[in-house]
Each structure stands twice: as structure tokens, then as C-alpha cells.
Design a protein around this motif. Sequence first.
Motif: not given
Length: 83
Positions: A41-49
Amino acid sequence: MPDPVSQRVDCPQLSKSRVTVYARTLHRACEVLGTLDALSRQLNVPAPALARWISGLEQPPLDVFLRAVDIVLLASARGGGTS
């Protein structure tokens, strides 16, 4: 607010064979925030990535890496967490 690192941390393990500065930094940022989902959420990227980047399978984009560096540095400046 309690120190997130002193609480239970839910982050992927670092690969012993593919440890990079990117993976270590993202892993430490995950420890600072406490969970992979919080870092996602903080980095605004998908958790799988994030999980792939932490495992060393892929290199993250430079902007994501630099935002993770900021998280680690800010936590260090606040005295947040252990080494």
C-alpha cells in the motif's frame, strides 16, 4: 504509536542465494512497516511483485526502490527498529 518492528512482522524471507541491495532494502522496509500488504500500500505496487523483488527473482523499478530507501532511512532516523 508502538514501533512496528517490535510487533509481529509478516514479510517474505530473503533468498540466501539471490540477496541484492534491492531485496535487502525492500525486506527492511517491509520489516519497518510490519507486513507485505502495508509495504504494498505504501509503495502503491502489487504485493506479488514485492514478493518477487524481495526474493531476488526480479529487480524493482528504481522509483520503487528509492521510496523503500526513504522508508528505511526515516525509520532509522526515528530510531525505529533493530538492525
